[in-house]
Design an enzyme around this catalytic site. Sequence first.
Site, PDB file in Angstrom:
ATOM      1  N   CYS A  74       0.842  -1.188   0.000  1.00  0.00           N
ATOM      2  CA  CYS A  74       0.000   0.000   0.000  1.00  0.00           C
ATOM      3  C   CYS A  74       0.882   1.244   0.000  1.00  0.00           C
ATOM      4  O   CYS A  74       2.061   1.182   0.314  1.00  0.00           O
ATOM      5  CB  CYS A  74      -0.891   0.005   1.233  1.00  0.00           C
ATOM      6  SG  CYS A  74      -1.763  -1.543   1.471  1.00  0.00           S
ATOM      7  N   ARG A  79       1.632   1.659  -5.940  1.00  0.00           N
ATOM      8  CA  ARG A  79       1.826   0.679  -4.874  1.00  0.00           C
ATOM      9  C   ARG A  79       0.560  -0.140  -4.596  1.00  0.00           C
ATOM     10  O   ARG A  79       0.624  -1.172  -3.927  1.00  0.00           O
ATOM     11  CB  ARG A  79       2.253   1.389  -3.586  1.00  0.00           C
ATOM     12  CG  ARG A  79       3.539   2.155  -3.724  1.00  0.00           C
ATOM     13  CD  ARG A  79       3.905   2.809  -2.425  1.00  0.00           C
ATOM     14  NE  ARG A  79       4.225   1.826  -1.431  1.00  0.00           N
ATOM     15  CZ  ARG A  79       5.432   1.330  -1.221  1.00  0.00           C
ATOM     16  NH1 ARG A  79       6.443   1.742  -1.953  1.00  0.00           N
ATOM     17  NH2 ARG A  79       5.641   0.446  -0.283  1.00  0.00           N
ATOM     18  N   TRP A 132      -3.590  -1.977  -1.536  1.00  0.00           N
ATOM     19  CA  TRP A 132      -3.531  -3.238  -2.294  1.00  0.00           C
ATOM     20  C   TRP A 132      -4.009  -4.302  -1.319  1.00  0.00           C
ATOM     21  O   TRP A 132      -3.333  -4.604  -0.335  1.00  0.00           O
ATOM     22  CB  TRP A 132      -2.103  -3.515  -2.748  1.00  0.00           C
ATOM     23  CG  TRP A 132      -1.981  -4.683  -3.675  1.00  0.00           C
ATOM     24  CD1 TRP A 132      -2.133  -4.678  -5.025  1.00  0.00           C
ATOM     25  CD2 TRP A 132      -1.673  -6.037  -3.313  1.00  0.00           C
ATOM     26  NE1 TRP A 132      -1.947  -5.953  -5.525  1.00  0.00           N
ATOM     27  CE2 TRP A 132      -1.660  -6.801  -4.487  1.00  0.00           C
ATOM     28  CE3 TRP A 132      -1.419  -6.671  -2.107  1.00  0.00           C
ATOM     29  CZ2 TRP A 132      -1.401  -8.162  -4.503  1.00  0.00           C
ATOM     30  CZ3 TRP A 132      -1.158  -8.038  -2.112  1.00  0.00           C
ATOM     31  CH2 TRP A 132      -1.147  -8.765  -3.311  1.00  0.00           C
ATOM     32  N   ASN A 176       0.298  -0.463   6.110  1.00  0.00           N
ATOM     33  CA  ASN A 176       0.836  -1.211   4.972  1.00  0.00           C
ATOM     34  C   ASN A 176       1.511  -2.447   5.541  1.00  0.00           C
ATOM     35  O   ASN A 176       2.335  -2.320   6.439  1.00  0.00           O
ATOM     36  CB  ASN A 176       1.863  -0.333   4.226  1.00  0.00           C
ATOM     37  CG  ASN A 176       2.611  -1.106   3.154  1.00  0.00           C
ATOM     38  OD1 ASN A 176       2.108  -2.088   2.627  1.00  0.00           O
ATOM     39  ND2 ASN A 176       3.813  -0.663   2.836  1.00  0.00           N
ATOM     40  N   GLY A 177       1.158  -3.623   5.042  1.00  0.00           N
ATOM     41  CA  GLY A 177       1.797  -4.849   5.533  1.00  0.00           C
ATOM     42  C   GLY A 177       0.757  -5.851   5.977  1.00  0.00           C
ATOM     43  O   GLY A 177      -0.417  -5.762   5.595  1.00  0.00           O
ATOM     44  N   GLU A 231      11.781 -12.214 -19.897  1.00  0.00           N
ATOM     45  CA  GLU A 231      11.289 -10.872 -19.532  1.00  0.00           C
ATOM     46  C   GLU A 231      10.139 -10.456 -20.472  1.00  0.00           C
ATOM     47  O   GLU A 231       9.123  -9.919 -20.018  1.00  0.00           O
ATOM     48  CB  GLU A 231      12.467  -9.880 -19.598  1.00  0.00           C
ATOM     49  CG  GLU A 231      12.131  -8.395 -19.691  1.00  0.00           C
ATOM     50  CD  GLU A 231      11.418  -7.827 -18.481  1.00  0.00           C
ATOM     51  OE1 GLU A 231      11.175  -8.561 -17.507  1.00  0.00           O
ATOM     52  OE2 GLU A 231      11.060  -6.636 -18.530  1.00  0.00           O
ATOM     53  N   LYS A 254       6.183  -9.609 -19.322  1.00  0.00           N
ATOM     54  CA  LYS A 254       5.488  -8.360 -19.633  1.00  0.00           C
ATOM     55  C   LYS A 254       4.157  -8.638 -20.337  1.00  0.00           C
ATOM     56  O   LYS A 254       3.158  -7.970 -20.081  1.00  0.00           O
ATOM     57  CB  LYS A 254       6.361  -7.461 -20.531  1.00  0.00           C
ATOM     58  CG  LYS A 254       7.537  -6.825 -19.826  1.00  0.00           C
ATOM     59  CD  LYS A 254       7.079  -5.807 -18.809  1.00  0.00           C
ATOM     60  CE  LYS A 254       8.155  -5.387 -17.849  1.00  0.00           C
ATOM     61  NZ  LYS A 254       8.705  -6.377 -16.956  1.00  0.00           N
ATOM     62  N   GLU A 291       1.620  -9.931 -17.687  1.00  0.00           N
ATOM     63  CA  GLU A 291       1.125  -8.977 -16.692  1.00  0.00           C
ATOM     64  C   GLU A 291       0.350  -7.815 -17.301  1.00  0.00           C
ATOM     65  O   GLU A 291      -0.523  -7.256 -16.652  1.00  0.00           O
ATOM     66  CB  GLU A 291       2.240  -8.482 -15.771  1.00  0.00           C
ATOM     67  CG  GLU A 291       3.289  -7.608 -16.393  1.00  0.00           C
ATOM     68  CD  GLU A 291       4.307  -7.121 -15.340  1.00  0.00           C
ATOM     69  OE1 GLU A 291       5.461  -6.933 -15.713  1.00  0.00           O
ATOM     70  OE2 GLU A 291       3.938  -6.911 -14.183  1.00  0.00           O
ATOM     71  N   HIS A 295      13.467 -30.149 -27.060  1.00  0.00           N
ATOM     72  CA  HIS A 295      13.277 -31.012 -25.886  1.00  0.00           C
ATOM     73  C   HIS A 295      11.855 -30.939 -25.351  1.00  0.00           C
ATOM     74  O   HIS A 295      11.591 -31.363 -24.229  1.00  0.00           O
ATOM     75  CB  HIS A 295      14.287 -30.632 -24.796  1.00  0.00           C
ATOM     76  CG  HIS A 295      15.701 -30.786 -25.257  1.00  0.00           C
ATOM     77  ND1 HIS A 295      16.335 -31.993 -25.310  1.00  0.00           N
ATOM     78  CD2 HIS A 295      16.580 -29.868 -25.741  1.00  0.00           C
ATOM     79  CE1 HIS A 295      17.566 -31.826 -25.784  1.00  0.00           C
ATOM     80  NE2 HIS A 295      17.728 -30.541 -26.054  1.00  0.00           N
ATOM     81  N   LYS A 302       3.116  -2.502  -7.499  1.00  0.00           N
ATOM     82  CA  LYS A 302       4.511  -2.394  -7.911  1.00  0.00           C
ATOM     83  C   LYS A 302       5.476  -2.892  -6.844  1.00  0.00           C
ATOM     84  O   LYS A 302       6.453  -3.550  -7.139  1.00  0.00           O
ATOM     85  CB  LYS A 302       4.830  -0.950  -8.265  1.00  0.00           C
ATOM     86  CG  LYS A 302       6.223  -0.822  -8.828  1.00  0.00           C
ATOM     87  CD  LYS A 302       6.350   0.337  -9.722  1.00  0.00           C
ATOM     88  CE  LYS A 302       7.676   0.318 -10.446  1.00  0.00           C
ATOM     89  NZ  LYS A 302       7.801  -0.761 -11.433  1.00  0.00           N
TER      90      LYS A 302
END
Length: 611
Positions: free
Chosen positions: A2, A27, A74, A100-101, A480, A484, A487, A503, A606
């Site tokens: 958050c 966040r 969040w 937050n947490g 990577e 992207k 998400e 394989h 994030k």
Amino acid sequence: MCGIVGYVGPRGSQEVLLGGLGRLEYRGYDSAGVAIISANLQTRKRSGKLQTLRDELVANPLDDGHTGIGHTRWATHGAPTDVNAHPHLADGGKLALIHNGIIENFAELKAELVAEGTEFTSETDSEVAAHMVAREYHRTSNLTEAMRAVVARLDGAFTLLVVHEDSPGVVVGARRNSPLVIGLGKGENFLGSDVAAFVEYTSDALAIGQDQIVTITKDDVTVIDFDGNSVTPEPFTVTWDVSAADKGGWSSFMAKEISEEPAAVADTIRGRIKNGEVQIEGFEPSALIDVDRIIIIACGTAAYAGLVGKYALEQWARIPVDVELSHEFRYREPVISDRTLIVSVSQSGETMDTLMAVKYAREVGARTLSICNTQGATIPRESDAVIYTHAGPEVAVASTKAFVAQVTALYLLGIAIAQANGKGDSKVLAAVVRDLEATPAMLETVLLHGERIKTLAKWMADTQAILLLGRHVGYPIALEGALKLKELAYIHAEGFAAGELKHGPIALIEPGQVVFVIVPSPRDPHSLHAKVVSNIQEIRARGARVIAIAEQGDAAVLPYADEVIPIPLASSFIEPILAVVPLHIFAMELAAAKGLDVDQPRNLAKSVTVE
Ligand code: F6R
């Protein structure tokens, strides 16, 4: 995850809090709320993005005042609803708290409060802390002491901010394993999850350590530890300016941040190469010459940067390097010694999994180095040394410019260690240094293909699955690119090492399957180019649509690729920095073509400050 802001000073709190929350919205964006003390304490909170709260404040204004706290959420405990949004109230609405947490022992604490007759209105763990601070405030009549009594009983990770109507002009904060920094103004002071919260007003900041409590008034800042001992917090100057944290006319933060990839590389190198030698402020590579093993720990995109770094560090410094996801590393009792260097890579410097892995590594005797983009963040402060990436604030949830800055910082680290231990070939290292210095200009030319990639993404808006192939340093780039696409565009995307194709993954190839291939340079010293071209032929023969990211003028690829996105001629270690940019652009444009929010994709935040 958050975002938290606190303010005491002469300005109207509402503007300060909403501005700070706007810059912290990356966040978490499930719900948002503010509590402001004027004649009395008033709150507004709404589920949804910050704009919903802004609209609520227009429709239903509150009396502005000079003390306030704000939160963007969040969700962890409890759905993202109006009641679960923060601030949480206690003491008959006179006390407001944001968190937050995760408070791990909240069930037991809640049972205790319920037994005393406390009524809860939300499903959150956070509300427990609000009622507990209220109970202690009644006992002590001192908000700081009340907070100290409460944190002693909490397990888990938390940043808490609290205000009470009977203590106007005071905000009290506490932190354990969750971020909080202080912004120092003249006749005003700020608290924030990170400096973006107050960068508009001040660049003077203080870092609050682990297990500490801060009390701000407009003229004073006092910090104590959880035992009540006075602490002198570490000062630092914020180098980001407010424009860096704003969209600046771009359609999205992500578009802006992709455009800043050349600057992220340039700024991460700036001042660190002198006469061909890498010299990083505050970092002494000679202290590492007895290191016999490096483990890079990180999550997500930062871990892929770490994987690129592994190839470079091993080749140049001749030290074995492993790359581990932080959350896997910590729980498998890894073999480490005092000659092991743990290199953590984190944009935010707050990722809980990585923070815990760093702490664990220190406990078992390893040396720790942090590669981080955020000043005042926890991970660098918990590490023996830090190399900052200078990518500037990254606001879009999907990491882009931080990735190229992380790879650059890992290269600088590799060159610095190789130069210090004398194991690297000096001509090779000198060439890498020159190539790195030329990289920002090459990145600018890659960005020129943005419109073409956008057109491609529009054509492909209905694509359901994409495969990506790469080899050597191209392999982490395939991973990577796939991350992207997942998400941002919410499609299934999978990156493979091209050599692995036969394989198993080749069974996925059917007519029309889109495959991005990161093609090594035809001049690459290991002749991987020919092998990747033959992979392209194999998948093409089975009907795949091939989009190649290949060196400008690579004639061998042309007959087999449906599209070629050219990158400039570069040495093999620069190619991944160049090749990732088209994939960043493509993922952003595919999401945009599907009408999705590229800055705030669903379910994500994030800064992942919970495990
Ligand atoms: C992906 C992304 C995440 C982060 C990961 C680590 O686009 O942004 O995978 O890379 O959560 O975050 P930091 O670097 O802040 O530790």
